[in-house]
Design an enzyme around this catalytic site. Structure first.
Site, PDB file in Angstrom:
ATOM      1  N   GLU A   1      67.716  22.988 -37.551  1.00 59.05           N
ATOM      2  CA  GLU A   1      68.161  23.907 -36.494  1.00 59.05           C
ATOM      3  C   GLU A   1      68.611  25.236 -37.102  1.00 59.05           C
ATOM      4  OE1 GLU A   1      67.439  23.543 -33.626  1.00 59.05           O
ATOM      5  OE2 GLU A   1      67.243  21.412 -33.211  1.00 59.05           O
TER       6      GLU A   1
ATOM      7  N   ASP B   1      46.297  69.560 -21.587  1.00 64.96           N
ATOM      8  CA  ASP B   1      47.528  68.934 -21.085  1.00 64.96           C
ATOM      9  C   ASP B   1      48.681  69.864 -21.427  1.00 64.96           C
ATOM     10  OD1 ASP B   1      49.563  67.303 -20.221  1.00 64.96           O
ATOM     11  OD2 ASP B   1      49.418  65.890 -21.885  1.00 64.96           O
TER      12      ASP B   1
ATOM     13  N   GLU C   1      45.259  70.195 -16.637  1.00 64.38           N
ATOM     14  CA  GLU C   1      46.136  69.303 -15.880  1.00 64.38           C
ATOM     15  C   GLU C   1      47.199  70.115 -15.163  1.00 64.38           C
ATOM     16  OE1 GLU C   1      49.442  65.997 -16.957  1.00 64.38           O
ATOM     17  OE2 GLU C   1      47.479  65.713 -17.933  1.00 64.38           O
TER      18      GLU C   1
END
EC number: 3.1.-.-
Length: 734
Positions: A357, A509, A581
């Site tokens: 564990e 852009d 754009e």
């Protein structure tokens, strides 16, 4: 003193007798050894030599001196060397998939091949000609015989034999000499399987066994560790494993993440107990997250040893150590400690350290455990279940992708299908995996629904074992090989203009900010190259100041880049299609398009003597609520299809950069293609678990994505099945 001298004299006398026997024994006796089921170590030198230089010779006991090319044939090498240990492999492990001892009967060879070899007749060579081969043969043979006589190898053989006995009874044997006994706590339930009569191991259990056995063999056998690999390959039924794969099992740390209730600790108990009882003088450590988890393991190991060998050979201090004594007075010891008592394992000298564990132990205990990595003869084996709901209890997942391949994850769902399994509440396994479910667990849709009724997502986080993706989790989408090809392969467009389409696409852009750390204007000039796309120009432009001349400055950058592309490819293009754009500012987008139109017509007019220039067209869009087309492009729902189309083309090698790529804004010391590649590496895909909607973004770790978006949209505009064409000229005003 006299006893030691006597033992040395007896050993030397035995070696002299063995040498005399080797010189006198004949070839007929050699084949008799194997026919009677013996191993290759009983076969003397066969009187033959190979006409090969010594540096190209190899020696295989039981076969002879051969050309070393035989070593590079895994099938031949595996078959020849398995004869070395044939008599030492337990009957339970020999030919168990088909029944019988195939090695002794040579049933793994085709009958035609056996008959053909039996008809071969070799020419005898003079004894003096075979002296070098004879010496080399017995030198190698004596090495393996020394391995067989060593005490450490005997311990390994006994360990394999006893483990095979336990496996035969599904770990239910109350004594290693018996085949029946009462079932132990949490014993695996046998399921009737055709042709199978004894217990089996889960794949991860076999890997843990191989990790422990290979490392202990390497530590205890020392110089003979390489020779014993052949024996272990035969025992574990991995004859064709490469040396690299075998070295993986001898590394000094490994991690296993296994779903709940799959038999992790249940398997460690007999493995540790049998290791203590087989290997003399070893020390094993076992630690878990709490003391209550170590106590049952302590009791189970103690009960196993007492049940197998009686109480007289087992000593223990409650909850701390168990010692197993051997007839010669040596002892093997295991030390137990929890992560709350880190001092319990400090100062120890372990050969194997099991961390059970491990995902749930305290951080300071992890630091103590890491200190054992500095010990050359210690191997750390981390075994843990998973709880992916918290980062603190899934930190071992950070080892994924490590060069040493430390992490072994047992799961029923692959990474690609994890989002779909999360979405469909009845699914418990991946469609591309074969579900080999252990017989002592249940895992179906009803179990998942019940678990999620108590606590949402508890099935995915606690039971299934895989790492469920959280909402908003992401993953890269471009392959490494495609990225390397994009960087390296750049065709020349000036010498191959006949392969290009006559249309040139420009996407702008714009970014109206003077903050260079935020974002800039991305400009991409793209065309078609046969059935692929090729990039002619890349610009990442930042405004010096946010003034009224910003649209003109951006347009000037577009014109300079586009003019250079046209100058490098005279007469190659009939039209230039520009898309600006307008999502951030429609007025500024119209101004940029107007400035580009004016400047380009001025440049084309000045070059009119060389013939008519290409037609200049602009993408026109009708804004919501309007009836007039304006020269700008509104990016709405086209973004996701554009990214998906680009990813498909890029990963298939359909996007390239021109060898004569133009860039007036990227600095001279930076390759524009590498600059774009850095932005592409940030491209990630985000999948919403509830709606299965995919979104793409390149703004990772504060990086800009302007140039990447410009390239992707330019390619989408140039695609035959992309955005419907809406390119028109801007009417010139007098």
């Amino acid at each position: 003193m006299f006893g030691q001298q006597l033992a040395s004299d007896v050993q030397q006398y035995l070696e002299r007798l063995e040498k005399q026997r080797q010189q006198k024994v004949g070839v007929d006796e050699a084949s008799a050894g194997l026919t009677l089921g013996g191993d290759a170590l009983r076969v003397p030198f066969l009187d033959f030599a190979t006409a090969t230089p010594k540096r190209h010779q190899t020696v295989v006991p039981g076969v002879g001196t051969l050309h070393d090319c035989c070593e590079h044939s895994p099938l031949f090498s595996a078959v020849a060397r398995r004869l070395l240990f044939n008599s030492l492999v337990p009957a339970q492990l020999r030919g168990r998939d088909f029944g019988g001892d195939h090695t002794a009967k040579l049933e793994f060879l085709a009958p035609e091949l056996v008959r053909a070899v039996a008809r071969l007749r070799f020419r005898e060579c003079a004894p003096e000609d075979a002296v070098p081969q004879r010496n080399a043969y017995y030198s190698v043979l004596n090495t393996f015989q020394a391995l067989h006589r060593s005490e450490a190898f005997r311990q390994l053989v006994h360990f394999v034999r006893d483990f095979a006995q336990l496996l035969k009874t599904s770990f239910r044997a109350s004594s290693l000499a018996e085949t029946t006994g009462p079932p132990k706590k949490r014993a695996k339930v046998d399921v009737a399987t055709h042709g199978q009569t004894y217990g089996t191991l889960e794949l991860f259990q076999k890997m843990i066994l191989m990790h422990a056995t290979y490392f202990l063999a390497a530590v205890l056998l020392g110089d003979h560790a390489e020779q014993v690999n052949t024996f272990l390959r035969l025992v574990f039924e991995i004859p064709l494993f490469s040396d690299t794969a075998v070295r993986h099992f001898r590394q000094r740390a490994t991690v296993f993440l296994v779903p709940r209730r799959h038999g992790k600790t249940w398997f460690l108990v007999p493995l540790i107990a049998l290791s203590l009882a087989s290997f003399r003088g070893i020390k094993i450590g076992y630690t878990a997250h709490i003391r209550k988890a170590t106590e049952p393991v302590f009791d189970e190991i103690d009960a196993c040893l007492r049940g197998w060998f009686g109480s007289s050979r087992v000593d223990h201090v409650k909850g701390e150590t168990i010692s197993f004594s051997f007839p010669d007075g040596s002892r093997s010891t295991i030390v137990f400690a929890s992560s709350h008592n880190t001092n319990g394992i400090r100062g120890q000298d372990f050969n194997l350290l099991f961390v059970d564990e491990a995902n749930f132990i305290r951080p300071d205990a992890v630091q103590t455990i890491m200190g054992f990595l500095n010990q050359a003869n210690c191997k750390i084996i981390f075994v843990s279940s998973t709880n992916t709901g918290k980062a603190s209890t899934s930190f071992l997942y950070n080892l994924r992708g490590a060069a040493d391949e430390l992490l072994n994850v047992v799961t029923y769902i692959c990474d690609d299908h994890m989002p779909r399994v999360v979405t469909h509440t009845n699914a418990t396994a991946c469609s591309c995996y074969i579900l080999n479910k252990p017989v002592f667990i249940t895992m179906d849709g009803a179990v998942r629904r019940t678990a999620d009724l108590f606590l949402p997502d508890s099935f995915m986080q606690e039971i299934i074992g895989g790492q469920a993706r959280e909402t908003g989790d992401d993953r890269p989408v471009l392959t490494k090989s495609a990225g390397e090809r994009f960087l390296l392969y750049r065709p020349s467009t000036t010498t191959n203009s006949g392969l290009m389409a006559p249309e040139l696409y420009v996407y702008v852009d714009p970014a109206f900010t003077a903050n260079t750390r935020a974002s800039g204007t991305g400009i991409a000039v793209v065309g078609r190259y046969r059935d692929d796309f090729i990039i002619f120009a890349l610009e990442h432009f930042f405004l010096r100041a946010l003034t009224g001349s910003a649209p003109a400055d951006i347009a000037r950058c577009v014109v300079h880049s586009l003019a250079q592309v046209l100058a490098l490819h005279p007469g190659a293009f009939r039209s230039v299609r520009v898309a600006v754009e307008g999502n951030s500012s429609q007025d500024s987008a119209v101004a940029i398009a107007t400035h580009v139109h004016t400047e380009m017509h001025r440049i084309l007019a000045s070059a009119g003597a060389n013939g008519p220039g290409p037609e200049l067209l602009f993408y026109h869009c009708e804004p919501p609520g309007g009836a007039v087309l304006y020269p700008f492009f509104l990016l709405n729902k086209q973004k996701t299809p554009a990214f998906e189309y680009f990813i498909k083309k890029f990963n298939s090698g359909g996007v390239m950069a021109s060898q004569e790529l133009v860039s007036v804004t990227v600095r001279l010391q930076t390759d524009p293609v590498e600059y774009l590649s850095e932005q592409l590496n940030n491209l990630i895909e985000t999948v919403s678990p509830n709606t299965d909607v995919r979104m793409y973004s390149g703004k990772r770790n504060g990086a800009a994505d302007d140039l990447m978006v410009a390239v992707i949209m330019a390619i989408y505009l140039a695609a035959p099945t992309g955005i419907p064409p809406a390119f028109f000229p801007i009417t010139r005003t007098s």
